[in-house]
Design a protein around this motif. Structure first.
Motif, PDB file in Angstrom:
ATOM      1  N   UNK A  22       0.834  -1.203   0.000  1.00 27.67           N
ATOM      2  CA  UNK A  22       0.000   0.000   0.000  1.00 27.67           C
ATOM      3  C   UNK A  22       0.870   1.255   0.000  1.00 27.67           C
ATOM      4  N   UNK A  23       2.113   1.107   0.424  1.00 28.57           N
ATOM      5  CA  UNK A  23       3.040   2.234   0.457  1.00 28.57           C
ATOM      6  C   UNK A  23       3.645   2.523  -0.905  1.00 28.57           C
ATOM      7  N   UNK A  24       3.305   1.694  -1.903  1.00 24.30           N
ATOM      8  CA  UNK A  24       3.756   1.865  -3.293  1.00 24.30           C
ATOM      9  C   UNK A  24       5.278   1.926  -3.322  1.00 24.30           C
ATOM     10  N   UNK A  25       5.886   2.889  -3.958  1.00 22.66           N
ATOM     11  CA  UNK A  25       7.351   2.917  -4.017  1.00 22.66           C
ATOM     12  C   UNK A  25       7.958   3.126  -2.640  1.00 22.66           C
ATOM     13  N   UNK A  26       7.199   3.724  -1.730  1.00 28.28           N
ATOM     14  CA  UNK A  26       7.699   3.927  -0.369  1.00 28.28           C
ATOM     15  C   UNK A  26       7.999   2.627   0.344  1.00 28.28           C
ATOM     16  N   UNK A  51      15.191  16.858  -7.071  1.00 23.60           N
ATOM     17  CA  UNK A  51      14.756  15.470  -6.986  1.00 23.60           C
ATOM     18  C   UNK A  51      13.871  15.292  -5.743  1.00 23.60           C
ATOM     19  N   UNK A  52      12.938  14.360  -5.850  1.00 23.56           N
ATOM     20  CA  UNK A  52      11.855  14.237  -4.875  1.00 23.56           C
ATOM     21  C   UNK A  52      11.983  12.946  -4.080  1.00 23.56           C
ATOM     22  N   UNK A  53      11.861  13.040  -2.776  1.00 25.06           N
ATOM     23  CA  UNK A  53      11.940  11.848  -1.934  1.00 25.06           C
ATOM     24  C   UNK A  53      10.788  10.885  -2.218  1.00 25.06           C
ATOM     25  N   UNK A  54      11.018   9.620  -1.955  1.00 23.03           N
ATOM     26  CA  UNK A  54      10.012   8.574  -2.187  1.00 23.03           C
ATOM     27  C   UNK A  54       9.083   8.440  -0.988  1.00 23.03           C
ATOM     28  N   UNK A  55       8.574   9.569  -0.525  1.00 17.68           N
ATOM     29  CA  UNK A  55       7.744   9.577   0.682  1.00 17.68           C
ATOM     30  C   UNK A  55       6.288   9.930   0.403  1.00 17.68           C
ATOM     31  N   UNK A  56       5.929  10.025  -0.861  1.00 13.66           N
ATOM     32  CA  UNK A  56       4.588  10.465  -1.261  1.00 13.66           C
ATOM     33  C   UNK A  56       3.481   9.662  -0.582  1.00 13.66           C
ATOM     34  N   UNK A  57       3.637   8.352  -0.524  1.00 14.06           N
ATOM     35  CA  UNK A  57       2.596   7.500   0.051  1.00 14.06           C
ATOM     36  C   UNK A  57       2.981   6.930   1.419  1.00 14.06           C
ATOM     37  N   UNK A  62      -0.648   6.110   6.874  1.00 10.27           N
ATOM     38  CA  UNK A  62      -0.365   4.906   6.090  1.00 10.27           C
ATOM     39  C   UNK A  62       0.585   3.983   6.836  1.00 10.27           C
ATOM     40  N   UNK A  63       1.626   4.558   7.405  1.00  9.15           N
ATOM     41  CA  UNK A  63       2.602   3.753   8.140  1.00  9.15           C
ATOM     42  C   UNK A  63       1.979   3.148   9.396  1.00  9.15           C
ATOM     43  N   UNK A  64       1.162   3.915  10.072  1.00 14.85           N
ATOM     44  CA  UNK A  64       0.465   3.404  11.269  1.00 14.85           C
ATOM     45  C   UNK A  64      -0.392   2.198  10.917  1.00 14.85           C
ATOM     46  N   UNK A  65      -1.120   2.291   9.813  1.00 14.58           N
ATOM     47  CA  UNK A  65      -1.992   1.187   9.400  1.00 14.58           C
ATOM     48  C   UNK A  65      -1.204  -0.069   9.071  1.00 14.58           C
ATOM     49  N   UNK A  66       0.053   0.109   8.665  1.00 18.82           N
ATOM     50  CA  UNK A  66       0.914  -1.028   8.339  1.00 18.82           C
ATOM     51  C   UNK A  66       1.715  -1.488   9.561  1.00 18.82           C
ATOM     52  N   UNK A  67       1.400  -0.938  10.714  1.00 18.96           N
ATOM     53  CA  UNK A  67       2.125  -1.293  11.933  1.00 18.96           C
ATOM     54  C   UNK A  67       3.493  -0.664  12.026  1.00 18.96           C
TER      55      UNK A  67
END
Length: 272
Positions: A22-26, A51-57, A62-67
């Motif tokens: 669910x975090x996609x590239x993150x 250049x853009x960090x890979x933190x979009x998702x 989102x991280x909380x839901x993934x534990x």
């Protein structure tokens, strides 16, 4: 002088690895951050100065839901570290800390439509953890990406942002050019338009009345075909559009979904 931004991250990484999180590239920040760094480096070699960090998702929600809520700052720090390492390849490369919209969290397509069932106070609290982290980080710029409705824009502007920042919009029935024009962006470094078809950029830009710097980084033929996202690249058309954007004096040019280092290299070539 036109500033060159990078291109897509997730759509490029999906060409070489399955992005089933669910975090996609993150998700690769946990399993293989070197792949992300390698792609950042390709963009720098193609001429990107932002250049853009890979933190979009990787919102806190989102991280909380993934534990992974307790590791959120560690994960965001990793996204910054690999981008900073890539930035060392060329002089003057800036790292932008990416913050995605609420729709990228719920993952139901609302990041494109802006159709949210959430209040303004809730949106403010959704964005607060990442803003607080990036404010104190070594990132050069914070970039709020694909903002799809005026309520989320209001939430973002309600937060204390202490770094230079860019707000980029997904134009749709709610986040219209008129809605953008009605907003004052006193403290913003720039405003942007992203994740729309590249053939629409010239028209959208012509309707903007803001005196702020404008960055455009659209999709490159990225659309839903037979229930799957696909790209229909047209290199000559991309080059034609980039020439138009340069002639219009647009401050920053890059790409979003389905753009690659090759498309960014075309921008660089046209500016040399």
């Amino acid at each position: 002088m036109v500033e060159i931004f990078d291109g897509g991250l997730g759509t490029e990484l999906a060409k070489i690895v399955t992005l089933d999180s669910k975090l996609w590239s993150g998700g690769l920040l946990l399993t293989n951050p070197q792949l992300i760094q390698d792609l950042h480096e390709k963009y720098v070699k193609a001429g990107a100065k932002y250049i853009t960090t890979a933190s979009y998702q990787t919102s806190y929600s989102s991280l909380r839901d993934e534990g992974l809520g307790a590791k959120s700052e560690e994960i965001w720090a990793t996204s910054l570290k690999v981008a900073q390492e890539a930035a060392k390849l060329a002089e003057g490369v800036k790292v932008m800390a990416s913050i995605g919209p609420y729709g990228s969290y719920v993952n139901d397509g609302s990041e494109y439509t802006g159709q949210y069932d959430i209040s303004l106070p809730q949106l403010i609290e959704f964005h607060r953890p990442m803003v607080d982290f990036w404010n104190k980080s070594e990132a050069d710029i914070i970039i709020f990406e694909t903002v799809p409705n005026p309520i989320e824009l209001q939430a973002i502007l309600s937060l204390a942002i202490t770094k230079p920042y860019i707000i980029s919009f997904r134009v749709n029935d709610l986040m219209t050019i008129e809605a953008i024009n009605k907003t004052s962006f006193t403290d913003a470094l720039a405003i942007g338009i992203n994740c729309v078809d590249y053939k629409d950029i010239t028209e959208y830009y012509g309707q903007l009345t803001s005196t702020k710097n404008v960055v455009v980084y659209p999709n490159y033929g990225y659309q839903m075909i037979n229930n799957q996202y696909q790209s229909t690249p047209e290199p000559s058309k991309w080059e034609e559009c980039v020439k138009q954007w340069i002639s219009l004096g647009i401050w920053g040019i890059g790409g979003c979904c389905s753009t690659s280092p090759e498309e960014i290299a075309i921008i660089s070539k046209l500016l040399t």
